[in-house]
Motif scaffolding. Structure first.
Motif, PDB file in Angstrom:
ATOM      1  N   TYR A 147       0.742   6.160   6.273  1.00  0.00           N
ATOM      2  CA  TYR A 147      -0.428   6.316   5.484  1.00  0.00           C
ATOM      3  C   TYR A 147      -0.728   7.848   4.947  1.00  0.00           C
ATOM      4  O   TYR A 147      -0.815   7.988   3.734  1.00  0.00           O
ATOM      5  CB  TYR A 147      -1.551   6.149   6.480  1.00  0.00           C
ATOM      6  CG  TYR A 147      -3.028   6.246   5.985  1.00  0.00           C
ATOM      7  CD1 TYR A 147      -3.627   5.353   4.880  1.00  0.00           C
ATOM      8  CD2 TYR A 147      -3.718   7.434   6.242  1.00  0.00           C
ATOM      9  CE1 TYR A 147      -4.895   5.653   4.374  1.00  0.00           C
ATOM     10  CE2 TYR A 147      -5.072   7.890   5.696  1.00  0.00           C
ATOM     11  CZ  TYR A 147      -5.499   6.920   4.808  1.00  0.00           C
ATOM     12  OH  TYR A 147      -7.003   7.018   4.360  1.00  0.00           O
ATOM     13  N   ILE A 148      -0.329   8.768   5.688  1.00  0.00           N
ATOM     14  CA  ILE A 148      -0.421  10.242   5.322  1.00  0.00           C
ATOM     15  C   ILE A 148       0.613  10.455   4.217  1.00  0.00           C
ATOM     16  O   ILE A 148       0.205  11.121   3.155  1.00  0.00           O
ATOM     17  CB  ILE A 148      -0.087  11.187   6.516  1.00  0.00           C
ATOM     18  CG1 ILE A 148      -1.328  10.970   7.498  1.00  0.00           C
ATOM     19  CG2 ILE A 148       0.004  12.478   5.971  1.00  0.00           C
ATOM     20  CD1 ILE A 148      -0.787  11.856   8.861  1.00  0.00           C
ATOM     21  N   LEU A 149       1.804   9.818   4.087  1.00  0.00           N
ATOM     22  CA  LEU A 149       2.671  10.183   3.214  1.00  0.00           C
ATOM     23  C   LEU A 149       2.296   9.662   2.081  1.00  0.00           C
ATOM     24  O   LEU A 149       2.221  10.354   0.975  1.00  0.00           O
ATOM     25  CB  LEU A 149       4.074   9.312   3.687  1.00  0.00           C
ATOM     26  CG  LEU A 149       5.139   9.149   2.406  1.00  0.00           C
ATOM     27  CD1 LEU A 149       5.660  10.731   2.280  1.00  0.00           C
ATOM     28  CD2 LEU A 149       6.152   8.277   2.941  1.00  0.00           C
ATOM     29  N   TYR A 150       1.818   8.296   1.720  1.00  0.00           N
ATOM     30  CA  TYR A 150       1.337   7.710   0.479  1.00  0.00           C
ATOM     31  C   TYR A 150       0.181   8.501  -0.081  1.00  0.00           C
ATOM     32  O   TYR A 150      -0.100   8.633  -1.067  1.00  0.00           O
ATOM     33  CB  TYR A 150       1.091   6.211   0.743  1.00  0.00           C
ATOM     34  CG  TYR A 150       2.472   5.544   0.931  1.00  0.00           C
ATOM     35  CD1 TYR A 150       3.500   5.496   0.347  1.00  0.00           C
ATOM     36  CD2 TYR A 150       2.305   4.429   1.961  1.00  0.00           C
ATOM     37  CE1 TYR A 150       4.658   4.973   0.522  1.00  0.00           C
ATOM     38  CE2 TYR A 150       3.634   3.907   2.465  1.00  0.00           C
ATOM     39  CZ  TYR A 150       4.760   4.155   1.611  1.00  0.00           C
ATOM     40  OH  TYR A 150       5.799   3.252   1.845  1.00  0.00           O
ATOM     41  N   LEU A 151      -0.645   9.011   0.886  1.00  0.00           N
ATOM     42  CA  LEU A 151      -2.037   9.566   0.407  1.00  0.00           C
ATOM     43  C   LEU A 151      -1.581  10.865  -0.154  1.00  0.00           C
ATOM     44  O   LEU A 151      -2.246  11.325  -1.218  1.00  0.00           O
ATOM     45  CB  LEU A 151      -2.899  10.052   1.696  1.00  0.00           C
ATOM     46  CG  LEU A 151      -4.107  10.665   1.586  1.00  0.00           C
ATOM     47  CD1 LEU A 151      -5.097   9.387   0.773  1.00  0.00           C
ATOM     48  CD2 LEU A 151      -4.968  10.858   2.775  1.00  0.00           C
ATOM     49  N   LEU A 152      -0.714  11.609   0.409  1.00  0.00           N
ATOM     50  CA  LEU A 152      -0.204  12.939  -0.072  1.00  0.00           C
ATOM     51  C   LEU A 152       0.636  12.722  -1.562  1.00  0.00           C
ATOM     52  O   LEU A 152       0.696  13.432  -2.429  1.00  0.00           O
ATOM     53  CB  LEU A 152       0.667  13.549   0.725  1.00  0.00           C
ATOM     54  CG  LEU A 152       0.103  14.253   2.066  1.00  0.00           C
ATOM     55  CD1 LEU A 152       0.844  14.909   3.142  1.00  0.00           C
ATOM     56  CD2 LEU A 152      -1.270  15.152   1.696  1.00  0.00           C
TER      57      LEU A 152
ATOM     58  N   ASP B 209      -6.190  -4.049   4.844  1.00  0.00           N
ATOM     59  CA  ASP B 209      -7.250  -3.804   3.895  1.00  0.00           C
ATOM     60  C   ASP B 209      -7.834  -2.406   3.772  1.00  0.00           C
ATOM     61  O   ASP B 209      -7.463  -1.712   4.790  1.00  0.00           O
ATOM     62  CB  ASP B 209      -8.103  -4.888   4.102  1.00  0.00           C
ATOM     63  CG  ASP B 209      -8.784  -4.996   5.573  1.00  0.00           C
ATOM     64  OD1 ASP B 209      -9.138  -3.738   6.129  1.00  0.00           O
ATOM     65  OD2 ASP B 209      -9.137  -5.941   6.083  1.00  0.00           O
ATOM     66  N   THR B 210      -8.566  -2.204   2.801  1.00  0.00           N
ATOM     67  CA  THR B 210      -9.275  -1.000   2.761  1.00  0.00           C
ATOM     68  C   THR B 210     -10.104  -0.508   3.994  1.00  0.00           C
ATOM     69  O   THR B 210     -10.249   0.738   4.573  1.00  0.00           O
ATOM     70  CB  THR B 210      -9.833  -0.659   1.583  1.00  0.00           C
ATOM     71  OG1 THR B 210     -10.908  -1.629   1.467  1.00  0.00           O
ATOM     72  CG2 THR B 210      -9.281  -0.704   0.404  1.00  0.00           C
ATOM     73  N   ALA B 211     -10.611  -1.511   4.762  1.00  0.00           N
ATOM     74  CA  ALA B 211     -11.700  -1.037   5.969  1.00  0.00           C
ATOM     75  C   ALA B 211     -10.745  -0.618   6.809  1.00  0.00           C
ATOM     76  O   ALA B 211     -11.067   0.067   7.760  1.00  0.00           O
ATOM     77  CB  ALA B 211     -12.451  -2.363   6.460  1.00  0.00           C
ATOM     78  N   ALA B 212      -9.757  -1.272   7.218  1.00  0.00           N
ATOM     79  CA  ALA B 212      -8.607  -1.070   8.384  1.00  0.00           C
ATOM     80  C   ALA B 212      -7.992   0.387   7.997  1.00  0.00           C
ATOM     81  O   ALA B 212      -7.806   1.192   9.096  1.00  0.00           O
ATOM     82  CB  ALA B 212      -7.610  -2.015   8.388  1.00  0.00           C
ATOM     83  N   LEU B 213      -7.889   0.661   6.757  1.00  0.00           N
ATOM     84  CA  LEU B 213      -7.517   2.253   6.415  1.00  0.00           C
ATOM     85  C   LEU B 213      -8.567   3.213   6.795  1.00  0.00           C
ATOM     86  O   LEU B 213      -8.056   4.179   7.248  1.00  0.00           O
ATOM     87  CB  LEU B 213      -7.067   2.299   5.040  1.00  0.00           C
ATOM     88  CG  LEU B 213      -5.730   1.599   4.497  1.00  0.00           C
ATOM     89  CD1 LEU B 213      -5.309   1.610   3.093  1.00  0.00           C
ATOM     90  CD2 LEU B 213      -4.569   1.966   5.370  1.00  0.00           C
ATOM     91  N   SER B 214      -9.840   2.775   6.491  1.00  0.00           N
ATOM     92  CA  SER B 214     -10.647   3.764   6.974  1.00  0.00           C
ATOM     93  C   SER B 214     -10.671   4.062   8.584  1.00  0.00           C
ATOM     94  O   SER B 214     -11.046   5.243   9.015  1.00  0.00           O
ATOM     95  CB  SER B 214     -12.266   3.148   6.720  1.00  0.00           C
ATOM     96  OG  SER B 214     -12.180   3.228   5.528  1.00  0.00           O
TER      97      SER B 214
ATOM     98  N   ARG C 279      -6.286   1.424  -2.463  1.00  0.00           N
ATOM     99  CA  ARG C 279      -5.971  -0.215  -2.277  1.00  0.00           C
ATOM    100  C   ARG C 279      -4.549  -0.142  -2.548  1.00  0.00           C
ATOM    101  O   ARG C 279      -3.950  -1.214  -1.873  1.00  0.00           O
ATOM    102  CB  ARG C 279      -6.639  -0.323  -3.702  1.00  0.00           C
ATOM    103  CG  ARG C 279      -7.831  -0.723  -3.925  1.00  0.00           C
ATOM    104  CD  ARG C 279      -8.708  -0.996  -5.255  1.00  0.00           C
ATOM    105  NE  ARG C 279      -7.778  -1.602  -6.116  1.00  0.00           N
ATOM    106  CZ  ARG C 279      -8.126  -2.211  -7.272  1.00  0.00           C
ATOM    107  NH1 ARG C 279      -9.511  -1.975  -7.649  1.00  0.00           N
ATOM    108  NH2 ARG C 279      -7.380  -2.577  -8.192  1.00  0.00           N
ATOM    109  N   SER C 280      -3.627   0.580  -3.049  1.00  0.00           N
ATOM    110  CA  SER C 280      -2.294   0.725  -3.171  1.00  0.00           C
ATOM    111  C   SER C 280      -1.678   0.865  -1.778  1.00  0.00           C
ATOM    112  O   SER C 280      -0.758   0.278  -1.319  1.00  0.00           O
ATOM    113  CB  SER C 280      -1.749   1.751  -4.207  1.00  0.00           C
ATOM    114  OG  SER C 280      -2.272   1.542  -5.367  1.00  0.00           O
ATOM    115  N   ILE C 281      -2.031   1.672  -0.979  1.00  0.00           N
ATOM    116  CA  ILE C 281      -1.915   2.171   0.258  1.00  0.00           C
ATOM    117  C   ILE C 281      -2.151   0.748   0.972  1.00  0.00           C
ATOM    118  O   ILE C 281      -1.242   0.263   1.863  1.00  0.00           O
ATOM    119  CB  ILE C 281      -2.554   3.351   0.871  1.00  0.00           C
ATOM    120  CG1 ILE C 281      -1.856   4.697   0.225  1.00  0.00           C
ATOM    121  CG2 ILE C 281      -2.298   3.599   2.328  1.00  0.00           C
ATOM    122  CD1 ILE C 281      -2.820   5.651   0.536  1.00  0.00           C
TER     123      ILE C 281
END
Length: 183
Positions: free
Chosen positions: A131-136, A151-156, A142-144
């Motif tokens: 997650y950190i990798l793709y964020l950086l 889903d985006t809620a789980a990413l939060s 949405r892509s991550i």
């Protein structure tokens, strides 16, 4: 007669819903493709070698997008293209070598951030690190979510867990840098 009209309206609404959902799925996949292309551009700029196989994959993906736009109103062709895009994204999800190369790029660009994360906070699991990798790398949430199969809620929630783990390991400054984009 009224029943036939109602059934016709229901069928029309279902087909319209299906086409809209289909278009949204395709838009999400195209977003991921564009971000992956940016990652490749980043690797070129950072002079990190990319295998010919990966370049061929991106070229193939580009061709699929071109074909899709040509046959956009043809549901059969759209389904084939979406299947191919999903296959491509799945291959990237599980490619440890590819992920390792991306980590190297981020380490080079951001003062060995992954080395620091692994050394200072060994509680971070693989999904959190990716997650950190793709964020950086600049991927959208949405892509991550698509790449990490969530889903985006789980990413939060995942972001909150990462921040908590970094804080517990006395690395809150890394958390601030990562999530505030101040690396």
């Amino acid at each position: 007669m009224l029943i036939i009209i109602v059934i016709g309206i229901i069928i029309y609404m279902y087909m319209r819903y299906r086409n809209i959902k289909h278009s949204l799925d395709i838009a999400n996949y195209i977003s991921v493709i564009n971000e992956l292309k940016q990652a490749i551009d980043l690797t070129t700029k950072e002079t990190v070698a990319i295998s010919n196989k990966q370049l061929e994959d991106f070229i193939e993906l580009n061709k699929l997008c071109e074909i899709f736009y040509t046959y956009e109103n043809n549901p059969r062709m759209s389904d084939l293209i979406i299947g191919s895009i999903q296959k491509f994204i799945n291959s990237i999800r599980r490619d440890k070598t590819y992920i390792s190369k991306l980590e190297t790029i981020i380490n080079d660009k951001y003062d060995n951030i992954f080395v620091k994360l692994r050394n200072r906070c060994n509680k971070l699991n693989d999904k959190e690190l990716r997650y950190i990798l793709y964020l950086l790398l600049g991927f959208s949430v949405r892509s991550i979510a698509i790449i990490l199969e969530t889903d985006t809620a789980a990413l939060s929630r995942l972001k909150y867990k990462i921040k908590t783990k970094l804080k517990e390991a006395n690395n809150e400054h890394l958390s601030n840098k990562i999530f505030a984009g101040k690396l």
